[in-house]
Design a protein around this motif. Structure first.
Motif, PDB file in Angstrom:
ATOM      1  N   THR A  12      -5.500   5.974  -0.686  1.00  0.00           N
ATOM      2  CA  THR A  12      -4.637   4.861  -0.308  1.00  0.00           C
ATOM      3  C   THR A  12      -4.795   3.804  -1.384  1.00  0.00           C
ATOM      4  OG1 THR A  12      -4.917   5.316   2.048  1.00  0.00           O
ATOM      5  CG2 THR A  12      -4.109   3.129   1.454  1.00  0.00           C
ATOM      6  N   VAL A  13      -3.680   3.442  -2.001  1.00  0.00           N
ATOM      7  CA  VAL A  13      -3.691   2.441  -3.059  1.00  0.00           C
ATOM      8  C   VAL A  13      -3.234   1.117  -2.446  1.00  0.00           C
ATOM      9  CG1 VAL A  13      -2.728   1.753  -5.298  1.00  0.00           C
ATOM     10  CG2 VAL A  13      -3.219   4.171  -4.822  1.00  0.00           C
ATOM     11  N   TRP A  14      -4.053   0.081  -2.641  1.00  0.00           N
ATOM     12  CA  TRP A  14      -3.763  -1.260  -2.145  1.00  0.00           C
ATOM     13  C   TRP A  14      -3.499  -2.171  -3.330  1.00  0.00           C
ATOM     14  CZ3 TRP A  14      -3.880  -2.268   3.113  1.00  0.00           C
ATOM     15  CH2 TRP A  14      -4.443  -1.277   3.923  1.00  0.00           C
ATOM     16  N   SER A  15      -2.593  -3.115  -3.164  1.00  0.00           N
ATOM     17  CA  SER A  15      -2.353  -4.108  -4.208  1.00  0.00           C
ATOM     18  C   SER A  15      -1.979  -5.429  -3.555  1.00  0.00           C
ATOM     19  CB  SER A  15      -1.261  -3.651  -5.172  1.00  0.00           C
ATOM     20  OG  SER A  15      -0.039  -3.521  -4.482  1.00  0.00           O
ATOM     21  N   TRP A  16      -2.109  -6.495  -4.317  1.00  0.00           N
ATOM     22  CA  TRP A  16      -1.905  -7.841  -3.795  1.00  0.00           C
ATOM     23  C   TRP A  16      -1.007  -8.647  -4.720  1.00  0.00           C
ATOM     24  CZ3 TRP A  16      -3.935  -7.731   0.886  1.00  0.00           C
ATOM     25  CH2 TRP A  16      -4.965  -6.819   1.130  1.00  0.00           C
ATOM     26  N   ARG A  17      -0.405  -9.670  -4.165  1.00  0.00           N
ATOM     27  CA  ARG A  17       0.393 -10.673  -4.876  1.00  0.00           C
ATOM     28  C   ARG A  17       1.477 -10.050  -5.757  1.00  0.00           C
ATOM     29  NH1 ARG A  17      -4.522 -12.265  -3.865  1.00  0.00           N
ATOM     30  NH2 ARG A  17      -5.604 -11.540  -5.693  1.00  0.00           N
ATOM     31  N   THR A  18       1.519 -10.430  -7.034  1.00  0.00           N
ATOM     32  CA  THR A  18       2.605 -10.009  -7.918  1.00  0.00           C
ATOM     33  C   THR A  18       2.652  -8.497  -8.091  1.00  0.00           C
ATOM     34  OG1 THR A  18       2.419 -12.107  -9.100  1.00  0.00           O
ATOM     35  CG2 THR A  18       3.625 -10.351 -10.208  1.00  0.00           C
ATOM     36  N   LEU A  19       1.496  -7.862  -8.252  1.00  0.00           N
ATOM     37  CA  LEU A  19       1.482  -6.409  -8.395  1.00  0.00           C
ATOM     38  C   LEU A  19       2.092  -5.747  -7.164  1.00  0.00           C
ATOM     39  CD1 LEU A  19       0.785  -3.807  -9.870  1.00  0.00           C
ATOM     40  CD2 LEU A  19      -1.555  -4.019  -9.002  1.00  0.00           C
ATOM     41  N   ASP A  69     -10.130   4.541  -0.880  1.00  0.00           N
ATOM     42  CA  ASP A  69      -9.083   3.598  -1.255  1.00  0.00           C
ATOM     43  C   ASP A  69      -9.271   3.180  -2.704  1.00  0.00           C
ATOM     44  OD1 ASP A  69      -8.353   3.632   1.436  1.00  0.00           O
ATOM     45  OD2 ASP A  69      -9.414   1.781   1.891  1.00  0.00           O
ATOM     46  N   VAL A  70      -8.187   2.744  -3.311  1.00  0.00           N
ATOM     47  CA  VAL A  70      -8.234   2.156  -4.645  1.00  0.00           C
ATOM     48  C   VAL A  70      -7.532   0.811  -4.557  1.00  0.00           C
ATOM     49  CG1 VAL A  70      -7.516   2.368  -7.050  1.00  0.00           C
ATOM     50  CG2 VAL A  70      -8.237   4.400  -5.788  1.00  0.00           C
ATOM     51  N   GLU A  71      -8.250  -0.251  -4.907  1.00  0.00           N
ATOM     52  CA  GLU A  71      -7.649  -1.579  -4.998  1.00  0.00           C
ATOM     53  C   GLU A  71      -7.108  -1.699  -6.415  1.00  0.00           C
ATOM     54  OE1 GLU A  71      -9.159  -6.117  -4.962  1.00  0.00           O
ATOM     55  OE2 GLU A  71      -9.988  -4.813  -3.394  1.00  0.00           O
ATOM     56  N   ARG A  84       0.849  -1.186   0.000  1.00  0.00           N
ATOM     57  CA  ARG A  84       0.000   0.000   0.000  1.00  0.00           C
ATOM     58  C   ARG A  84       0.885   1.237   0.000  1.00  0.00           C
ATOM     59  NH1 ARG A  84      -2.220   0.143   6.188  1.00  0.00           N
ATOM     60  NH2 ARG A  84      -0.273   0.871   7.053  1.00  0.00           N
ATOM     61  N   PHE A  85       0.317   2.309  -0.534  1.00  0.00           N
ATOM     62  CA  PHE A  85       0.986   3.609  -0.497  1.00  0.00           C
ATOM     63  C   PHE A  85      -0.073   4.685  -0.677  1.00  0.00           C
ATOM     64  CE2 PHE A  85       0.885   2.486  -4.957  1.00  0.00           C
ATOM     65  CZ  PHE A  85       0.690   3.672  -5.648  1.00  0.00           C
ATOM     66  N   ARG A  86       0.278   5.898  -0.292  1.00  0.00           N
ATOM     67  CA  ARG A  86      -0.630   7.038  -0.463  1.00  0.00           C
ATOM     68  C   ARG A  86      -0.326   7.672  -1.815  1.00  0.00           C
ATOM     69  NH1 ARG A  86      -5.024   8.082   2.016  1.00  0.00           N
ATOM     70  NH2 ARG A  86      -4.602  10.224   2.541  1.00  0.00           N
ATOM     71  N   PHE A  87      -1.392   8.120  -2.460  1.00  0.00           N
ATOM     72  CA  PHE A  87      -1.303   8.637  -3.818  1.00  0.00           C
ATOM     73  C   PHE A  87      -1.952  10.013  -3.853  1.00  0.00           C
ATOM     74  CE2 PHE A  87      -2.792   8.462  -8.361  1.00  0.00           C
ATOM     75  CZ  PHE A  87      -1.532   8.397  -8.933  1.00  0.00           C
TER      76      PHE A  87
END
Length: 153
Positions: A54-61, A97-99, A28-31
């Motif tokens: 707040t941008v969230w991402s999972w796994r490979t990304l 948030d943005v997933e 995660r990071f703030r954008f």
């Protein structure tokens, strides 16, 4: 499924925080997104109010974000918009948030060099077609393609 997909153009406001979880990596990071508008009266560009996500991402990304993004870099983020409300210290607060589905550097503001990451065989959702040596005979980049295909196999 009714999801709100958004594409945001802005800058990484914080460093990417990466954590390994039981289901894979999470980052995660703030954008920061600041709109610019032309002020006709002053005949110059003016910055609007900055919005933070707040941008969230999972796994490979998530792993690729941690290795690729630094504070202040211009990015394009595409993903699912999530709005949540929480109560903190007696005050109701709203978080946006943005997933992330995809994130990339904004090439209108600089250059970037892409490096493909190696994927484990178990990570593939489909098995790529195998190319035999006979399939590459008439191509100009035969040695490079054969090396790439050997790495994929």
């Amino acid at each position: 499924m009714n999801e709100t997909l958004v594409t945001l153009v802005g800058n990484a406001a914080t460093a990417v925080e990466f954590r390994e979880t039981a289901t894979g990596g999470m980052a995660r990071f703030r954008f920061a997104v600041t709109p610019r508008r032309w002020d006709r009266g002053k005949q110059l560009w003016a910055d609007g109010r900055t919005s933070f996500y707040t941008v969230w991402s999972w796994r490979t990304l998530a792993a690729n974000l941690a290795g690729s993004v630094s504070v202040g870099e211009p990015l394009v983020v595409h993903g699912r918009l999530k709005i949540r409300e929480e109560e903190q210290a007696g005050q109701r607060r709203t978080f946006v948030d943005v997933e992330a589905v995809a994130v990339g550097h904004d090439l209108s503001r600089g250059t970037s060099a892409f490096r493909r990451t190696a994927r484990a065989e178990g990570d593939l959702t489909e098995r790529p077609e195998r190319i035999t040596e006979g399939d590459t005979k008439d191509e100009p980049n035969q040695p490079e393609r054969a090396a790439v295909m050997a790495a994929v196999s």
